[in-house]
Enzyme design. Structure first.
Site, PDB file in Angstrom:
ATOM      1  N   HIS A  96       9.484  25.447  31.551  1.00 32.40           N
ATOM      2  CA  HIS A  96       8.796  24.177  31.906  1.00 32.40           C
ATOM      3  C   HIS A  96       9.191  23.909  33.439  1.00 32.40           C
ATOM      4  O   HIS A  96       8.868  23.208  34.249  1.00 32.40           O
ATOM      5  CB  HIS A  96       8.845  23.083  31.247  1.00 32.40           C
ATOM      6  CG  HIS A  96      10.099  22.366  31.307  1.00 32.40           C
ATOM      7  ND1 HIS A  96      11.307  22.585  30.376  1.00 32.40           N
ATOM      8  CD2 HIS A  96      10.774  21.369  32.058  1.00 32.40           C
ATOM      9  CE1 HIS A  96      12.322  21.695  30.686  1.00 32.40           C
ATOM     10  NE2 HIS A  96      12.138  21.011  31.603  1.00 32.40           N
ATOM     11  N   ASP A 144      10.200  27.407  25.395  1.00 34.95           N
ATOM     12  CA  ASP A 144      10.478  27.098  26.742  1.00 34.95           C
ATOM     13  C   ASP A 144      11.604  27.755  27.413  1.00 34.95           C
ATOM     14  O   ASP A 144      12.871  27.339  27.282  1.00 34.95           O
ATOM     15  CB  ASP A 144      10.713  25.695  26.593  1.00 34.95           C
ATOM     16  CG  ASP A 144      10.891  24.775  27.913  1.00 34.95           C
ATOM     17  OD1 ASP A 144      10.751  25.396  28.978  1.00 34.95           O
ATOM     18  OD2 ASP A 144      11.591  23.757  27.926  1.00 34.95           O
ATOM     19  N   SER A 240      17.351  19.979  33.152  1.00 35.97           N
ATOM     20  CA  SER A 240      16.585  20.967  32.486  1.00 35.97           C
ATOM     21  C   SER A 240      16.847  22.586  32.780  1.00 35.97           C
ATOM     22  O   SER A 240      17.214  22.864  34.118  1.00 35.97           O
ATOM     23  CB  SER A 240      14.985  20.868  32.724  1.00 35.97           C
ATOM     24  OG  SER A 240      14.671  19.618  32.195  1.00 35.97           O
ATOM     25  N   GLY A 241      17.004  23.369  31.777  1.00 30.46           N
ATOM     26  CA  GLY A 241      17.103  24.989  32.050  1.00 30.46           C
ATOM     27  C   GLY A 241      18.552  25.190  32.237  1.00 30.46           C
ATOM     28  O   GLY A 241      18.883  26.372  32.258  1.00 30.46           O
TER      29      GLY A 241
END
Length: 318
Positions: A96, A144, A240-241
């Site tokens: 994402h 994801d 995120s990530g």
């Protein structure tokens, strides 16, 4: 002056000799098995409070932490997501995070502590390709996971190291120290932190996370929850990530157990962060790296063969 060759050396032998000089020993490395998951400049096990609320990580504490930065016209490169260095030219992150699929808009910065102050050991690389899981679902965040393949081969040093990837499920217990890190917001709807933050988190069983007053069944077998039941310890926007790593004393290494994926708000009670379970994607990661690197190797080999044939023809060797 023309280059001289031994008498009787056939043209194909000349071609092979030249190619052996031109081709590097290894165009890219596989995922390290032995040399991974160590923190050369930080001996002790990490201890800290939280990303939400603020806790600066020590310089060199998370040497696999990557800042993935997207180019914005009129602004320049801006931190968007975190990532984890898993070999010399591969960064694992969340699908994402890929706001733009054109790799030309992205930079990866490794060995960074302060977002706007690079150290001597900090390395920056353009991105060669972005490989997003083909079954990533934007609505549920299932699968994801994504890989950023770098143009440059990153040399490891005391402040830059790859993280270990689990080959299968790891025995994470209540006694296993697990951590998240990133430059994300320290309060919900806040702003990015300049200095890398860290947090120690608890990992919750899916049966608890899927209770009606928690996430009510949306956590799948490819995900897990981590944070604090009472809230206040969590990842947030901008994290995120990034990595959720756990330390395993028997191996004396840190393993990438999870990839920061999503959550409802930041630091809310009974709504901890949700992470992609890395172990479920080891086959996908291996296959993507192998196929991509093999294709690059072949394309470089073809270019070198064509160049060599042209050179030999020009110098009347063939």
């Amino acid at each position: 002056m023309r280059r001289r060759f031994r008498a009787g050396l056939p043209a194909c032998g000349v071609l092979l000799a030249l190619l052996s000089e031109l081709l590097p020993d290894a165009l890219s490395d596989v995922i390290p098995i032995d040399e991974c998951g160590t923190r050369p400049v930080v001996d002790e096990i990490a201890t800290g409070s939280r990303i939400i609320g603020g806790h600066d990580a020590q310089l060199g504490a998370w040497p696999w932490q990557v800042s993935l930065q997207l180019y914005n016209f009129g602004v320049g490169y801006v931190h968007v997501c975190g990532g984890s260095l898993i070999n010399h030219n591969s960064v694992l992150t969340a699908a994402h995070c890929v706001k733009k699929s054109d790799p030309g808009f992205w930079n990866a910065v490794i060995g960074m502590h302060h977002l706007y102050r690079y150290q001597a050991h900090t390395r920056k690389s353009r991105v060669r390709a972005i490989l997003v899981h083909s079954n990533f679902d934007h609505s549920t965040f299932k699968n994801d996971v994504a890989l950023f393949k770098l143009i440059d081969s990153i040399k490891f040093n005391e402040y830059i190291q790859p993280v270990c990837l689990p080959n299968g499920p790891l025995p994470v217990t209540n006694e296993t120290p697990c951590y998240i890190s990133g430059w994300g917001n320290t309060v919900e709807k806040g702003r990015l932190r300049d200095v890398l933050q860290e947090a120690q988190v608890d990992i919750f069983p899916s049966v608890l996370c899927n209770q009606i007053d928690w996430y009510a069944g949306i956590v799948t077998k490819d995900m897990f929850c981590a944070g604090a039941e009472s809230g206040g310890i969590d990842s947030c926007q901008g994290d995120s990530g990034g990595p959720l790593t756990c330390y395993f004393p028997d191996a004396t290494k840190y393993y990438l157990v999870g990839i920061t994926s999503f959550g409802l708000g930041c630091g809310r009670p009974k709504l901890p962060g949700i992470y992609t379970l890395t172990a479920h994607y080891r086959t996908w990661i291996n296959s993507q790296i192998f196929l991509f690197d093999r294709a690059i190797d072949r394309s470089i080999s073809h270019v070198l063969i064509i160049w060599t044939l042209w050179w030999l023809t020009l110098h009347n060797v063939l």
